[in-house]
Design a protein around this motif. Structure first.
Motif, PDB file in Angstrom:
ATOM      1  N   GLN A 139      -1.870  -3.595 -14.364  1.00 39.63           N
ATOM      2  CA  GLN A 139      -1.791  -4.990 -13.954  1.00 39.63           C
ATOM      3  C   GLN A 139      -0.965  -5.141 -12.681  1.00 39.63           C
ATOM      4  O   GLN A 139      -1.308  -5.948 -11.807  1.00 39.63           O
ATOM      5  CB  GLN A 139      -1.184  -5.831 -15.078  1.00 39.63           C
ATOM      6  CG  GLN A 139      -2.088  -5.974 -16.293  1.00 39.63           C
ATOM      7  CD  GLN A 139      -1.419  -6.747 -17.412  1.00 39.63           C
ATOM      8  OE1 GLN A 139      -0.206  -6.967 -17.390  1.00 39.63           O
ATOM      9  NE2 GLN A 139      -2.202  -7.164 -18.398  1.00 39.63           N
ATOM     10  N   ARG A 140       0.118  -4.367 -12.584  1.00 40.75           N
ATOM     11  CA  ARG A 140       0.960  -4.443 -11.400  1.00 40.75           C
ATOM     12  C   ARG A 140       0.207  -4.006 -10.145  1.00 40.75           C
ATOM     13  O   ARG A 140       0.302  -4.625  -9.090  1.00 40.75           O
ATOM     14  CB  ARG A 140       2.214  -3.581 -11.599  1.00 40.75           C
ATOM     15  CG  ARG A 140       3.225  -3.706 -10.461  1.00 40.75           C
ATOM     16  CD  ARG A 140       4.518  -2.986 -10.785  1.00 40.75           C
ATOM     17  NE  ARG A 140       4.340  -1.549 -10.929  1.00 40.75           N
ATOM     18  CZ  ARG A 140       4.341  -0.902 -12.080  1.00 40.75           C
ATOM     19  NH1 ARG A 140       4.499  -1.569 -13.221  1.00 40.75           N
ATOM     20  NH2 ARG A 140       4.184   0.420 -12.134  1.00 40.75           N
ATOM     21  N   LEU A 141      -0.546  -2.928 -10.268  1.00 36.90           N
ATOM     22  CA  LEU A 141      -1.326  -2.451  -9.125  1.00 36.90           C
ATOM     23  C   LEU A 141      -2.463  -3.414  -8.790  1.00 36.90           C
ATOM     24  O   LEU A 141      -2.812  -3.583  -7.615  1.00 36.90           O
ATOM     25  CB  LEU A 141      -1.887  -1.058  -9.432  1.00 36.90           C
ATOM     26  CG  LEU A 141      -0.858   0.074  -9.414  1.00 36.90           C
ATOM     27  CD1 LEU A 141      -1.498   1.372  -9.862  1.00 36.90           C
ATOM     28  CD2 LEU A 141      -0.257   0.238  -8.030  1.00 36.90           C
ATOM     29  N   VAL A 183      -4.647  -7.520  -5.039  1.00 39.36           N
ATOM     30  CA  VAL A 183      -4.981  -8.918  -4.795  1.00 39.36           C
ATOM     31  C   VAL A 183      -4.144  -9.472  -3.645  1.00 39.36           C
ATOM     32  O   VAL A 183      -4.651 -10.201  -2.784  1.00 39.36           O
ATOM     33  CB  VAL A 183      -4.762  -9.755  -6.080  1.00 39.36           C
ATOM     34  CG1 VAL A 183      -4.886 -11.247  -5.766  1.00 39.36           C
ATOM     35  CG2 VAL A 183      -5.762  -9.362  -7.152  1.00 39.36           C
ATOM     36  N   THR A 184      -2.868  -9.118  -3.613  1.00 38.29           N
ATOM     37  CA  THR A 184      -1.988  -9.563  -2.530  1.00 38.29           C
ATOM     38  C   THR A 184      -2.479  -9.063  -1.185  1.00 38.29           C
ATOM     39  O   THR A 184      -2.487  -9.805  -0.193  1.00 38.29           O
ATOM     40  CB  THR A 184      -0.545  -9.070  -2.774  1.00 38.29           C
ATOM     41  OG1 THR A 184      -0.058  -9.598  -4.006  1.00 38.29           O
ATOM     42  CG2 THR A 184       0.372  -9.501  -1.637  1.00 38.29           C
ATOM     43  N   VAL A 185      -2.894  -7.807  -1.122  1.00 43.11           N
ATOM     44  CA  VAL A 185      -3.419  -7.238   0.124  1.00 43.11           C
ATOM     45  C   VAL A 185      -4.662  -7.983   0.575  1.00 43.11           C
ATOM     46  O   VAL A 185      -4.809  -8.331   1.758  1.00 43.11           O
ATOM     47  CB  VAL A 185      -3.716  -5.734  -0.051  1.00 43.11           C
ATOM     48  CG1 VAL A 185      -4.478  -5.203   1.159  1.00 43.11           C
ATOM     49  CG2 VAL A 185      -2.419  -4.955  -0.233  1.00 43.11           C
ATOM     50  N   ARG A 186      -5.571  -8.254  -0.357  1.00 44.77           N
ATOM     51  CA  ARG A 186      -6.799  -8.972  -0.013  1.00 44.77           C
ATOM     52  C   ARG A 186      -6.491 -10.379   0.495  1.00 44.77           C
ATOM     53  O   ARG A 186      -7.109 -10.862   1.439  1.00 44.77           O
ATOM     54  CB  ARG A 186      -7.738  -9.028  -1.220  1.00 44.77           C
ATOM     55  CG  ARG A 186      -8.385  -7.702  -1.560  1.00 44.77           C
ATOM     56  CD  ARG A 186      -9.577  -7.902  -2.478  1.00 44.77           C
ATOM     57  NE  ARG A 186      -9.165  -8.409  -3.783  1.00 44.77           N
ATOM     58  CZ  ARG A 186      -8.893  -7.641  -4.834  1.00 44.77           C
ATOM     59  NH1 ARG A 186      -8.991  -6.317  -4.716  1.00 44.77           N
ATOM     60  NH2 ARG A 186      -8.547  -8.174  -5.986  1.00 44.77           N
ATOM     61  N   LYS A 187      -5.524 -11.044  -0.126  1.00 48.09           N
ATOM     62  CA  LYS A 187      -5.156 -12.384   0.303  1.00 48.09           C
ATOM     63  C   LYS A 187      -4.544 -12.361   1.704  1.00 48.09           C
ATOM     64  O   LYS A 187      -4.859 -13.221   2.539  1.00 48.09           O
ATOM     65  CB  LYS A 187      -4.161 -12.998  -0.681  1.00 48.09           C
ATOM     66  CG  LYS A 187      -4.778 -13.409  -2.003  1.00 48.09           C
ATOM     67  CD  LYS A 187      -3.731 -13.972  -2.944  1.00 48.09           C
ATOM     68  CE  LYS A 187      -4.352 -14.365  -4.270  1.00 48.09           C
ATOM     69  NZ  LYS A 187      -3.335 -14.870  -5.234  1.00 48.09           N
ATOM     70  N   CYS A 188      -3.679 -11.384   1.967  1.00 53.69           N
ATOM     71  CA  CYS A 188      -3.059 -11.286   3.287  1.00 53.69           C
ATOM     72  C   CYS A 188      -4.100 -11.072   4.373  1.00 53.69           C
ATOM     73  O   CYS A 188      -4.037 -11.691   5.443  1.00 53.69           O
ATOM     74  CB  CYS A 188      -2.034 -10.155   3.307  1.00 53.69           C
ATOM     75  SG  CYS A 188      -0.554 -10.473   2.325  1.00 53.69           S
ATOM     76  N   MET A 199       0.803  -1.214   0.000  1.00 64.21           N
ATOM     77  CA  MET A 199       0.000   0.000   0.000  1.00 64.21           C
ATOM     78  C   MET A 199       0.837   1.265   0.000  1.00 64.21           C
ATOM     79  O   MET A 199       0.292   2.367  -0.004  1.00 64.21           O
ATOM     80  CB  MET A 199      -0.934  -0.004   1.219  1.00 64.21           C
ATOM     81  CG  MET A 199      -1.939  -1.144   1.218  1.00 64.21           C
ATOM     82  SD  MET A 199      -3.088  -1.104   2.614  1.00 64.21           S
ATOM     83  CE  MET A 199      -4.023   0.384   2.243  1.00 64.21           C
ATOM     84  N   GLN A 200       2.153   1.126   0.002  1.00 61.02           N
ATOM     85  CA  GLN A 200       3.013   2.305  -0.033  1.00 61.02           C
ATOM     86  C   GLN A 200       3.053   2.963  -1.409  1.00 61.02           C
ATOM     87  O   GLN A 200       3.510   4.097  -1.537  1.00 61.02           O
ATOM     88  CB  GLN A 200       4.435   1.929   0.397  1.00 61.02           C
ATOM     89  CG  GLN A 200       4.594   1.798   1.899  1.00 61.02           C
ATOM     90  CD  GLN A 200       6.013   1.433   2.297  1.00 61.02           C
ATOM     91  OE1 GLN A 200       6.812   0.984   1.470  1.00 61.02           O
ATOM     92  NE2 GLN A 200       6.324   1.609   3.575  1.00 61.02           N
ATOM     93  N   ASP A 201       2.587   2.243  -2.425  1.00 60.68           N
ATOM     94  CA  ASP A 201       2.550   2.809  -3.769  1.00 60.68           C
ATOM     95  C   ASP A 201       1.615   4.017  -3.777  1.00 60.68           C
ATOM     96  O   ASP A 201       0.476   3.940  -3.320  1.00 60.68           O
ATOM     97  CB  ASP A 201       2.074   1.754  -4.774  1.00 60.68           C
ATOM     98  CG  ASP A 201       2.375   2.153  -6.208  1.00 60.68           C
ATOM     99  OD1 ASP A 201       2.027   3.293  -6.565  1.00 60.68           O
ATOM    100  OD2 ASP A 201       2.961   1.339  -6.951  1.00 60.68           O
ATOM    101  N   ASP A 202       2.078   5.125  -4.321  1.00 58.65           N
ATOM    102  CA  ASP A 202       1.280   6.358  -4.349  1.00 58.65           C
ATOM    103  C   ASP A 202      -0.010   6.189  -5.134  1.00 58.65           C
ATOM    104  O   ASP A 202      -1.003   6.872  -4.874  1.00 58.65           O
ATOM    105  CB  ASP A 202       2.099   7.506  -4.959  1.00 58.65           C
ATOM    106  CG  ASP A 202       3.301   7.866  -4.090  1.00 58.65           C
ATOM    107  OD1 ASP A 202       3.230   7.594  -2.866  1.00 58.65           O
ATOM    108  OD2 ASP A 202       4.287   8.388  -4.631  1.00 58.65           O
TER     109      ASP A 202
END
Length: 292
Positions: free
Chosen positions: A208-210, A215-220, A191-194
């Motif tokens: 796609q990268r974002l 998706v990674t955040v939701r999985k965590c 979530m540090q991405d501006d």
């Protein structure tokens, strides 16, 4: 170990609840494995995919241990025979080995996500080393806790009564802390991405990268909730038992905890199985196309 105040009817309710819940966990785990075989994901070279497969298998084996022990217990009751103390020890010991094995793979999945998020190298031998640790460490801890598997009511099934030991509670708390810290760092880094909260981009690769980060955040978050849901009540039960001088089991709390823990394999199949959602669809479509 605390003395129990569970009546015969309450104990039977626990037995049938765990029998149904663990049977559901076995079926869901087998369905996921069959799905992975059909879709081709079982042979994926991605380390996290293999780790999730190992987690599902460990959960399935733990549920199988419970179901087989409960069936044996019901047969013994029908024939008016008592469950031996050795049988209770071995069934609880084998179950704890597979549960701790699933704890290890849960932690390894967090480690792999952490390495991916922070762009750390994943070595080829890492999965093999983690696999060895996931077997050796639970076996050693089970041997250490062997005496705690002795029940005062040795004629009753090991899974019809509460089980707690200091070592077991420390293991659950340690796994919980490690995974929460690791997943929390992954969420923070993602979530540090501006532009994390921006909905649209003209650059496809950036979009796609974002999307992958979200998706990674939701999985965590799902992984954290899963562990809290499955084992949070177990730790709460420890606090309750320690705070009560008579150490009497509160049946509603124990019953609820039994239901959720019995569905541990089922919940893992749903939550961790979602990791495979991207590739199987394409594989199944190609499989159906080739079969025509």
């Amino acid at each position: 170990m605390c003395d129990t105040a569970l009546g015969n009817e309450e104990r039977k309710a626990i037995i049938w609840t765990r029998l149904v819940g663990n049977s559901l966990s076995i079926v869901s785990s087998l369905i996921l494995v069959v799905y992975l075989i059909v879709s081709g994901n079982l042979h994926s070279t991605k380390t996290i995919f293999r780790s999730i497969v190992c987690l599902i298998i460990a959960g399935c084996l733990a549920a199988t241990t419970v179901v087989s022990t409960l069936i044996y217990s019901l047969i013994q009751e029908e024939t008016h025979e008592k469950c031996s103390r050795e049988a209770c020890q071995w069934s609880r010991g084998i179950y704890n080995i597979w549960v701790m094995c699933s704890f290890c793979w849960t932690t390894w999945i967090t480690v792999f996500l952490f390495q991916k998020t922070f762009r750390l190298a994943v070595r080829q031998r890492q999965l093999l080393l983690m696999g060895i640790i996931s077997i050796v460490l639970p076996v050693l801890l089970t041997i250490l806790m062997w005496e705690s598997y002795c029940y005062q009511d040795s004629d009753r099934c090991a899974f019809s009564m509460p089980y707690h030991s200091v070592t077991w509670d420390v293991i659950i708390a340690t796994v919980f802390i490690i995974n929460c810290v690791g997943l929390g760092l992954i969420i923070r880094r993602s979530m540090q991405d501006d532009d994390f909260h921006v909905d649209s981009f003209s650059d496809t690769s950036r979009r796609q990268r974002l999307h992958q980060k979200r998706v990674t955040v939701r999985k965590c978050i799902a992984y954290i909730i899963t562990f809290i849901l499955c084992w949070g009540l177990d730790l709460c039960e420890v606090v309750v038992l320690q705070s009560m001088p008579s150490c009497i089991v509160i049946f509603p709390l124990f019953f609820t905890q039994s239901v959720i823990v019995s569905l541990y394999g089922f919940i893992n199949s749903l939550v961790y199985g979602a990791t495979f959602e991207s590739r199987p669809k394409k594989s199944l479509e190609s499989l159906l196309h080739n079969s025509q």
